[in-house]
Design a protein around this motif. Structure first.
Motif, short mmCIF file in Angstrom:
data_model
loop_
_atom_site.label_atom_id
_atom_site.label_comp_id
_atom_site.label_asym_id
_atom_site.label_seq_id
_atom_site.Cartn_x
_atom_site.Cartn_y
_atom_site.Cartn_z
N ILE A 216 7.31 -47.51 10.48
CA ILE A 216 5.93 -47.18 10.83
C ILE A 216 5.74 -45.68 10.98
N GLY A 217 6.68 -45.00 11.62
CA GLY A 217 6.57 -43.55 11.77
C GLY A 217 7.63 -42.82 10.99
N VAL A 218 8.85 -43.36 11.04
CA VAL A 218 9.98 -42.82 10.29
C VAL A 218 10.52 -43.91 9.38
N MET A 219 10.69 -43.58 8.11
CA MET A 219 11.21 -44.56 7.15
C MET A 219 12.73 -44.62 7.28
N ASP A 220 13.20 -45.42 8.24
CA ASP A 220 14.62 -45.45 8.55
C ASP A 220 15.26 -46.82 8.43
N GLN A 221 14.47 -47.84 8.06
CA GLN A 221 14.98 -49.22 8.14
C GLN A 221 15.08 -49.88 6.77
N PRO A 222 16.27 -50.39 6.43
CA PRO A 222 16.40 -51.18 5.20
C PRO A 222 15.95 -52.62 5.45
N LEU A 223 15.54 -53.28 4.38
CA LEU A 223 15.17 -54.68 4.53
C LEU A 223 16.42 -55.52 4.82
N PHE A 224 17.51 -55.22 4.11
CA PHE A 224 18.81 -55.85 4.34
C PHE A 224 19.84 -54.75 4.57
N ALA A 225 20.79 -55.03 5.44
CA ALA A 225 21.86 -54.06 5.66
C ALA A 225 22.61 -53.82 4.36
N ARG A 226 22.89 -52.55 4.09
CA ARG A 226 23.57 -52.20 2.85
C ARG A 226 25.01 -51.74 3.11
N ASP A 227 25.16 -50.62 3.80
CA ASP A 227 26.48 -50.04 4.07
C ASP A 227 26.90 -50.20 5.51
N ARG A 228 25.92 -50.49 6.38
CA ARG A 228 26.21 -50.45 7.80
C ARG A 228 25.39 -51.49 8.54
N ILE A 229 26.00 -52.07 9.55
CA ILE A 229 25.30 -52.99 10.47
C ILE A 229 25.04 -52.22 11.75
N ARG A 230 23.78 -52.23 12.20
CA ARG A 230 23.43 -51.46 13.39
C ARG A 230 23.06 -52.33 14.59
N TYR A 231 22.89 -53.63 14.40
CA TYR A 231 22.65 -54.51 15.55
C TYR A 231 23.00 -55.95 15.19
N ARG A 232 23.37 -56.68 16.21
CA ARG A 232 23.66 -58.11 16.02
C ARG A 232 22.36 -58.83 15.66
N GLY A 233 22.38 -59.52 14.53
CA GLY A 233 21.19 -60.19 14.05
C GLY A 233 20.53 -59.49 12.87
N GLU A 234 21.09 -58.33 12.46
CA GLU A 234 20.49 -57.62 11.33
C GLU A 234 20.63 -58.45 10.05
N ALA B 261 18.66 -63.00 -2.13
CA ALA B 261 18.15 -61.63 -2.07
C ALA B 261 19.07 -60.80 -1.20
N THR B 262 19.42 -59.60 -1.69
CA THR B 262 20.28 -58.68 -0.94
C THR B 262 19.67 -57.29 -0.97
N ALA B 263 20.38 -56.34 -0.41
CA ALA B 263 19.88 -54.96 -0.35
C ALA B 263 19.60 -54.39 -1.74
N GLU B 264 20.30 -54.89 -2.77
CA GLU B 264 20.07 -54.39 -4.12
C GLU B 264 18.66 -54.69 -4.61
N ASP B 265 18.04 -55.73 -4.04
CA ASP B 265 16.69 -56.11 -4.46
C ASP B 265 15.60 -55.34 -3.71
N ALA B 266 15.98 -54.62 -2.66
CA ALA B 266 15.02 -53.87 -1.86
C ALA B 266 15.63 -52.51 -1.56
N PRO B 267 15.60 -51.58 -2.52
CA PRO B 267 16.37 -50.34 -2.38
C PRO B 267 15.78 -49.31 -1.43
N LEU B 268 14.51 -49.41 -1.11
CA LEU B 268 13.86 -48.36 -0.33
C LEU B 268 13.76 -48.72 1.16
N LEU B 269 13.72 -47.68 1.99
CA LEU B 269 13.59 -47.86 3.43
C LEU B 269 12.12 -47.96 3.82
N HIS B 270 11.87 -48.55 4.98
CA HIS B 270 10.50 -48.63 5.48
C HIS B 270 10.48 -48.30 6.96
#
Length: 786
Positions: A82-100, A71-80
């Motif tokens: 709790i307050g702001v929908m800002d998080q992908p399930l899998f990193a797509r274009d960018r890594i924002r933290y070690r362990g993503e 499973a990769t980002a292509e299988d989960a295209p939408l962000l999620h």
């Protein structure tokens, strides 16, 4: 019909019904749900903290032995989020933290899945990182989320932008005028807290399958309906296609408000056509654990000559990590924790949720209240020192009382904290102090106060009566260790139906069987689910008594339910058994069941225009605490020993005093851990350096202290039978009380948590750096987005 139920019927000192099985290892948790025929999945995670993804190549991994799906980002295209929908399930274009997460791989065995992960090729280009909030707020700082304007928000109108994921503000009264008064004393303080890890014994994980066009996710969670919604959202399917069930949960403390593992397992289940088990390793759990966030706090107060607080302003910076997560929602709580406990002439608060290139943070028992209590109580002691007033007398003078406004203008009911402070003095007098136990070490004692507000919110329940006189409670609430579902709510149901709690069966949470519930946490379960269950019981009682009325030729208003019987009021032993009435009802009207619902009463109101960016401007159920500790500090090592600990806690009505005391005892130890033991450190790339139990110092048996507890009952409550949530608030002042006691012992200014031995030693030697937070402006306009 008179449907009143005597609340005293619910009060019982009952042992936990799940205790024996858990202690003996018979309880089957999520990790026990996977049989031998399931696929095992592993998450491949980023090994850098900030980078652009140039290429992800899984071709070699797909060809490896035993691999069944990736499973990769292509299988989960939408962000999620709790307050702001800002998080992908899998990193797509960018890594924002070690362990993503980069991808997840399902294979026949764990070893095969791990080998396949090692074969995935990820080409990246390093990007500048913001590892601290000061770096993220600096002019010209690289933006973690340059597309922030495109993100969906649950609540519109909040200020946000750049590396500020969310901003919540409070403005009540004329703060500038308060500080401009010539007769006030101005006291200014800076504080910093580190992260705290939940460390439940059971890690996060899920077992997922895909059958008949629907996903079934078995997971260890506090929020089954959230898991359902997030899983559906990231995959772009209807929520009705997802079923979530929850077995016994092996600890949570807020960690399992998250929903990230579950969608990964669901995607792999559909791709492979097999049941998939995905469970974090202990190292993964520790290093991606959604810690209690680190925070920087600046606070200043204008104190009038009579010792009252003319005005207060504060700025709280909450480190969200790479994504907004729960912190966006929890920014609301600053108004109800840092802006609470004390009567304020005017108030101005800014809470900013800041993105950094570090692992995302999350909810932890008492959320931001634990560190806001630390800042508020240390600031209070600094005020007392500066104006020369006894700390206890200052608190008695200024704590909230009946009719006082909170920071958002909410009017508080009842005089609670004042009498609780007096109860603490009486508790101390009865027990006596233990300064003699300090010996040659530095001795300190401190008393602190705190206010938590319970997230009430929506819950629903159904109660079915069974032929043997038992009742089945169907709910989506989850038992996470507090006893709310195994003890509290069954006692409420039993009291309403006149049966013993052992005859109340609680069905495990299942989103296909139970109505919506906001989730277990924040101290809300006994209140919200108890109220929903009470409403369901009212329907059941009416049906039961109507049928019994026909049998006994007695008006329903003259009948009572007691000891498994329907009896004529005032005539013990009369009437008949509930089983007989149930049998009659099934023959004449059908099985007896009832459903009920509850949400926030909405009686508490904030002042219009006072709060911005808040999810709640007022909270219907405040809960109060008073903590006191005596400590001994070794000046040569910095080691702190807790000599004695006392708690006076507002519990509304303690329907199970044994359970309440147990939760307070455990919460205090956890709070002491936050104050003097537990420390998370971040490496040069922003990753968490601790890897498990060996490298993270949790309080152990030798660190525990027996807590003297006084349960304060009778404060106003919208909870059923006068109940309040007790497990959340009990931890809130652990760190605050440790800090104030250590400050009194050493005579030094304490500005940081945790107070580990090296930090305490640095304090005693006078070499601990002084915080002044230059990244927080001293003008209000510098700390708000416009």
């Amino acid at each position: 019909m008179n449907m009143e139920v005597d609340p005293r019927l619910a009060v019982m000192d009952m042992p936990r019904r799940d205790a024996r099985d858990k202690v003996t290892g018979r309880t089957r948790f999520m990790v026990d749900m996977a049989g031998n025929d399931v696929l095992r999945a592993v998450v491949m995670r980023a090994d850098v903290g900030s980078a652009r993804i140039l290429r992800i190549d899984t071709s070699a991994a797909r060809k490896m032995r035993g691999v069944r799906g990736i499973a990769t980002a292509e299988d989960a295209p939408l962000l999620h989020g709790i307050g702001v929908m800002d998080q992908p399930l899998f990193a797509r274009d960018r890594i924002r933290y070690r362990g993503e997460p980069i991808c997840a791989i399902a294979a026949d065995t764990l070893e095969q899945a791990r080998a396949a992960c090692a074969a995935v090729v990820v080409e990246t280009e390093e990007m500048p990182a913001c590892l601290t909030m000061a770096e993220a707020l600096a002019p010209g700082a690289p933006e973690l989320h340059p597309d922030w304007k495109s993100y969906d928000c649950i609540v519109e109108g909040a200020a946000r932008g750049g590396n500020i994921a969310w901003e919540a503000r409070v403005l009540r009264g004329d703060v500038d005028a308060a500080f401009a008064r010539p007769d006030v004393t101005v006291v200014e303080s800076c504080f910093r807290v580190g992260r705290q890890s939940h460390f439940p014994f059971e890690p996060r994980g899920a077992v997922a399958s895909f059958e008949d066009g629907r996903y079934h996710v078995i997971t260890s969670t506090q929020v089954p309906w959230t898991v359902r919604a997030v899983t559906a959202r990231v995959m772009g399917v209807h929520t009705s296609q997802v079923r979530v069930t929850v077995p016994p949960v092996g600890g949570a403390f807020g960690l399992k408000f998250d929903a990230s593992i579950e969608p990964m397992a669901a995607i792999l289940a559909k791709k492979t056509g097999r049941t998939v088990s995905l469970v974090n390793s202990r190292e993964e759990e520790t290093q991606t654990c959604l810690c209690r966030e680190n925070a920087d706090i600046w606070i200043r107060s204008a104190i009038a000559p009579d010792g009252t607080i003319a005005g207060r302003e504060a700025v709280v910076l909450m480190d969200a990590g790479a994504y907004g997560g729960e912190q966006v929602f929890l920014s609301t709580m600053t108004a109800h924790t840092l802006g609470a406990s004390y009567r304020l002439g005017s108030a101005r608060l800014s809470t900013r949720v800041v993105y950094t290139n570090t692992p995302p943070n999350g909810a932890f028992r008492s959320c931001n209240g634990a560190y806001n209590a630390f800042a508020l109580e240390r600031h209070t002691d600094e005020i007392c020192r500066k104006i020369g007033m006894d700390p206890m007398e200052f608190r008695k003078l200024n704590v909230l009382s009946d009719g006082d406004p909170g920071a958002t203008g909410q009017i508080f009911e009842g005089d609670v904290l004042g009498p609780m402070l007096e109860r603490m003095e009486a508790l101390r007098e009865r027990a006596g102090t233990v300064e003699h136990l300090a010996g040659d070490r530095l001795y300190g004692r401190a008393t602190t106060v705190g206010t938590w507000n319970i997230f009430v919110g929506p819950s629903s329940a159904t109660v079915n009566l069974n032929a043997d006189g038992s009742a089945t409670l169907i709910t989506a609430s989850v038992e996470i260790g507090s006893g709310s579902i195994t003890q509290g709510v069954p006692q409420i149901v039993a009291a309403n139906l006149g049966i013993h709690p052992s005859k109340v069966i609680v069905k495990g949470a299942d989103t296909d069987a139970a109505g919506y519930d906001m989730g277990t946490g924040g101290g809300r379960t006994v209140v919200s689910m108890g109220a929903a269950a009470t409403a369901a019981c009212a329907v059941v009682r009416e049906k039961l008594l109507d049928t019994a009325s026909e049998l006994l030729q007695t008006p329903p208003a003259d009948l009572v339910l007691v000891n498994g019987r329907v009896e004529i009021r005032g005539r013990p032993g009369s009437g008949t058994t509930i089983e007989t009435v149930i049998a009659r009802a099934e023959q004449t009207k059908g099985p007896i069941s009832g459903s009920g619902a509850f949400t926030a009463p909405g009686t508490a109101k904030g002042m219009p225009g006072c709060a911005a960016g808040h999810f709640f401007d007022a909270m219907d159920l405040p809960v109060f605490i008073v903590h006191e500790a005596e400590v001994a500090v070794d000046p040569d090592t910095g080691e702190t020993e807790v000599l004695a600990y006392r708690v006076v806690q507002d519990v509304g009505r303690a329907i199970n005093p044994r359970a309440v005391r147990g939760q307070i005892q455990g919460a205090v130890i956890q709070g002491i851990g936050y104050g003097i033991h537990e420390e998370i450190t971040l490496g040069a790339d922003g990753g968490i350096e601790q890897s498990g139990f060996e490298t993270y110092h949790l309080p152990l048996a030798r660190d525990a202290v027996k807590v003297a507890i006084d349960l304060y009952e009778g404060a106003p409550s919208c909870g059923p039978m006068g109940t309040k949530g007790i497990a959340e608030v009990a931890i809130m002042n652990g760190g605050a009380t440790m800090a104030c006691a250590i400050a009194n012992a050493t005579g030094k200014r304490v500005q940081q948590l945790p107070l580990t031995p090296p930090k305490v030693l640095a304090l005693t030697l006078g070499i601990e750096p002084v915080l002044d937070h230059p990244h927080i402006g001293r003008r209000w306009s510098d700390n708000i987005l416009r």
